[in-house]
Motif scaffolding. Structure first.
Motif, PDB file in Angstrom:
ATOM      1  N   GLY A  77      -4.564   6.999  -2.332  1.00 21.49           N
ATOM      2  CA  GLY A  77      -3.947   5.757  -1.892  1.00 21.49           C
ATOM      3  C   GLY A  77      -4.173   4.655  -2.911  1.00 21.49           C
ATOM      4  O   GLY A  77      -5.227   4.593  -3.557  1.00 21.49           O
ATOM      5  N   VAL A  78      -3.167   3.781  -3.081  1.00 16.27           N
ATOM      6  CA  VAL A  78      -3.284   2.677  -4.030  1.00 16.27           C
ATOM      7  C   VAL A  78      -2.739   1.407  -3.392  1.00 16.27           C
ATOM      8  O   VAL A  78      -1.845   1.452  -2.545  1.00 16.27           O
ATOM      9  CB  VAL A  78      -2.522   2.959  -5.348  1.00 16.27           C
ATOM     10  CG1 VAL A  78      -3.133   4.138  -6.087  1.00 16.27           C
ATOM     11  CG2 VAL A  78      -1.046   3.194  -5.082  1.00 16.27           C
ATOM     12  N   ILE A  79      -3.311   0.252  -3.793  1.00  9.78           N
ATOM     13  CA  ILE A  79      -2.767  -1.068  -3.484  1.00  9.78           C
ATOM     14  C   ILE A  79      -2.036  -1.525  -4.743  1.00  9.78           C
ATOM     15  O   ILE A  79      -2.655  -1.739  -5.789  1.00  9.78           O
ATOM     16  CB  ILE A  79      -3.864  -2.067  -3.097  1.00  9.78           C
ATOM     17  CG1 ILE A  79      -4.694  -1.524  -1.922  1.00  9.78           C
ATOM     18  CG2 ILE A  79      -3.258  -3.408  -2.743  1.00  9.78           C
ATOM     19  CD1 ILE A  79      -3.914  -1.306  -0.658  1.00  9.78           C
ATOM     20  N   GLU A  82     -15.463  -6.794   1.408  1.00 10.08           N
ATOM     21  CA  GLU A  82     -15.916  -6.010   0.253  1.00 10.08           C
ATOM     22  C   GLU A  82     -14.811  -5.952  -0.804  1.00 10.08           C
ATOM     23  O   GLU A  82     -13.647  -5.679  -0.502  1.00 10.08           O
ATOM     24  CB  GLU A  82     -16.286  -4.600   0.707  1.00 10.08           C
ATOM     25  CG  GLU A  82     -16.711  -3.679  -0.430  1.00 10.08           C
ATOM     26  CD  GLU A  82     -16.947  -2.252   0.053  1.00 10.08           C
ATOM     27  OE1 GLU A  82     -17.245  -1.386  -0.792  1.00 10.08           O
ATOM     28  OE2 GLU A  82     -16.819  -2.027   1.272  1.00 10.08           O
ATOM     29  N   GLN A  83     -15.188  -6.196  -2.051  1.00  8.08           N
ATOM     30  CA  GLN A  83     -14.213  -6.176  -3.141  1.00  8.08           C
ATOM     31  C   GLN A  83     -13.893  -4.742  -3.533  1.00  8.08           C
ATOM     32  O   GLN A  83     -14.775  -3.931  -3.813  1.00  8.08           O
ATOM     33  CB  GLN A  83     -14.749  -6.947  -4.350  1.00  8.08           C
ATOM     34  CG  GLN A  83     -13.792  -6.955  -5.534  1.00  8.08           C
ATOM     35  CD  GLN A  83     -14.270  -7.826  -6.677  1.00  8.08           C
ATOM     36  OE1 GLN A  83     -14.634  -8.987  -6.462  1.00  8.08           O
ATOM     37  NE2 GLN A  83     -14.292  -7.284  -7.878  1.00  8.08           N
ATOM     38  N   VAL A  84     -12.605  -4.433  -3.546  1.00  5.48           N
ATOM     39  CA  VAL A  84     -12.138  -3.095  -3.911  1.00  5.48           C
ATOM     40  C   VAL A  84     -11.910  -3.002  -5.410  1.00  5.48           C
ATOM     41  O   VAL A  84     -12.239  -1.995  -6.051  1.00  5.48           O
ATOM     42  CB  VAL A  84     -10.851  -2.751  -3.133  1.00  5.48           C
ATOM     43  CG1 VAL A  84     -10.271  -1.439  -3.612  1.00  5.48           C
ATOM     44  CG2 VAL A  84     -11.125  -2.706  -1.636  1.00  5.48           C
ATOM     45  N   GLY A  85     -11.321  -4.047  -6.003  1.00  4.86           N
ATOM     46  CA  GLY A  85     -11.055  -4.028  -7.436  1.00  4.86           C
ATOM     47  C   GLY A  85     -10.520  -5.372  -7.905  1.00  4.86           C
ATOM     48  O   GLY A  85     -10.102  -6.220  -7.107  1.00  4.86           O
ATOM     49  N   ALA A 130       0.859  -1.185   0.000  1.00  2.79           N
ATOM     50  CA  ALA A 130       0.000   0.000   0.000  1.00  2.79           C
ATOM     51  C   ALA A 130       0.892   1.231   0.000  1.00  2.79           C
ATOM     52  O   ALA A 130       1.830   1.335   0.783  1.00  2.79           O
ATOM     53  CB  ALA A 130      -0.904   0.002   1.234  1.00  2.79           C
ATOM     54  N   LYS A 131       0.589   2.171  -0.883  1.00  2.00           N
ATOM     55  CA  LYS A 131       1.399   3.381  -0.989  1.00  2.00           C
ATOM     56  C   LYS A 131       0.528   4.541  -1.447  1.00  2.00           C
ATOM     57  O   LYS A 131      -0.657   4.365  -1.782  1.00  2.00           O
ATOM     58  CB  LYS A 131       2.556   3.164  -1.961  1.00  2.00           C
ATOM     59  CG  LYS A 131       2.118   2.864  -3.389  1.00  2.00           C
ATOM     60  CD  LYS A 131       3.315   2.621  -4.292  1.00  2.00           C
ATOM     61  CE  LYS A 131       2.869   2.357  -5.740  1.00  2.00           C
ATOM     62  NZ  LYS A 131       4.033   2.137  -6.633  1.00  2.00           N
ATOM     63  N   ALA A 167      -6.712   1.770  -7.083  1.00  2.00           N
ATOM     64  CA  ALA A 167      -6.971   3.014  -6.361  1.00  2.00           C
ATOM     65  C   ALA A 167      -8.048   2.779  -5.297  1.00  2.00           C
ATOM     66  O   ALA A 167      -9.136   2.279  -5.604  1.00  2.00           O
ATOM     67  CB  ALA A 167      -7.410   4.110  -7.322  1.00  2.00           C
ATOM     68  N   VAL A 168      -7.739   3.111  -4.074  1.00  2.07           N
ATOM     69  CA  VAL A 168      -8.685   2.928  -2.970  1.00  2.07           C
ATOM     70  C   VAL A 168      -8.663   4.165  -2.092  1.00  2.07           C
ATOM     71  O   VAL A 168      -7.645   4.844  -1.949  1.00  2.07           O
ATOM     72  CB  VAL A 168      -8.327   1.683  -2.118  1.00  2.07           C
ATOM     73  CG1 VAL A 168      -8.549   0.413  -2.916  1.00  2.07           C
ATOM     74  CG2 VAL A 168      -6.890   1.750  -1.635  1.00  2.07           C
TER      75      VAL A 168
END
Length: 232
Positions: free
Chosen positions: A55-57, A80-83, A48-49, A99-100
């Motif tokens: 913020g992105v995984i 919950e599914q983020v992507g 995670a950065k 992207a989260v």
């Protein structure tokens, strides 16, 4: 002839055995090489950065075979599914970002499905940093009341004059200052000024003399009338 026949059969058996050993070794080598080239979970990593204010995984696949893999990111607390993205690895590494809108210290799970080779989660789970990517804007400080230019709100109104305050006193006229250039009085005038005499002294003396004459005349006529009465 019998001896030669026995030796021939023994040599044939040894040749067959040797061929079998070589074939088995080759099969094992091929199997090992195939397993080495196959995709595995160790070729995937996630972190995670921050990408600017977002913020992105980020998931990286370093599979040299380039086996397509489906990567799914979910929130660990709720599932919950983020992507979900498909990535094809490379020797140099192929990265895909999710992207989260994550909060600090939030955990996510990353699942990888690559054909029949991989179907599991990346370990350990991804934990976001303890600080957010976007910092809140700091409000600009307001000018203090001690500023060199006070505002209209802080300016004190001028005091109104009181109706009960005493009227200003009238200024006393200054005494006449003698003029040094005025002529000096004569000697006689200075004596009269010192004794208190002035220009009315003669008139007063005349009135007094007249009164004396009138009084004397009155006494004279009174004595004369008295003598006449006594003779008669």
């Amino acid at each position: 002839m019998a001896v030669l026949s026995i030796l021939s059969r023994t040599a044939s058996r040894r040749s067959v055995r040797a061929l079998g050993v070589v074939a088995a070794s080759a099969a094992l080598a091929l199997s090992a090489s195939g397993n080495a080239l196959a995709c595995n979970i160790g070729e995937f990593s996630a972190t995670a950065k921050c990408d600017g204010d977002n913020g992105v995984i980020s998931v990286t696949d370093v599979d040299p075979a380039g086996v397509p893999a489906t990567v799914t990111v979910t929130l660990k607390s709720t599932g919950e599914q983020v992507g979900q993205e498909t990535v094809k690895g490379s020797k140099e590494g192929t990265t895909v970002d999710f992207a989260v809108d994550w909060k600090p210290n939030t955990e996510y799970r990353v699942h990888v499905k690559a054909d029949r080779y991989v179907d599991e989660f990346i370990k350990p789970d991804v934990t976001t940093p303890s600080t957010p990517c976007k910092t809140e804007d700091t409000p600009s400080p307001t000018p203090s009341q001690s500023s060199s230019t006070p505002s209209d709100e802080t300016e004190s109104p001028a005091p109104e004059p009181s109706t009960s305050s005493p009227a200003p006193s009238q200024s006393t006229p200054l005494a006449a200052v003698p003029n040094d250039n005025a002529p000096s009085p004569a000697a006689g005038d200075s004596n009269l000024a010192e004794t208190g005499a002035n220009s009315n002294t003669g008139m007063i003396a005349g009135i007094a003399a007249a009164l004396v004459v009138v009084g004397g005349g009155a006494v004279f006529f009174g004595l004369r009338r008295r003598g006449a009465n006594s003779n008669s």
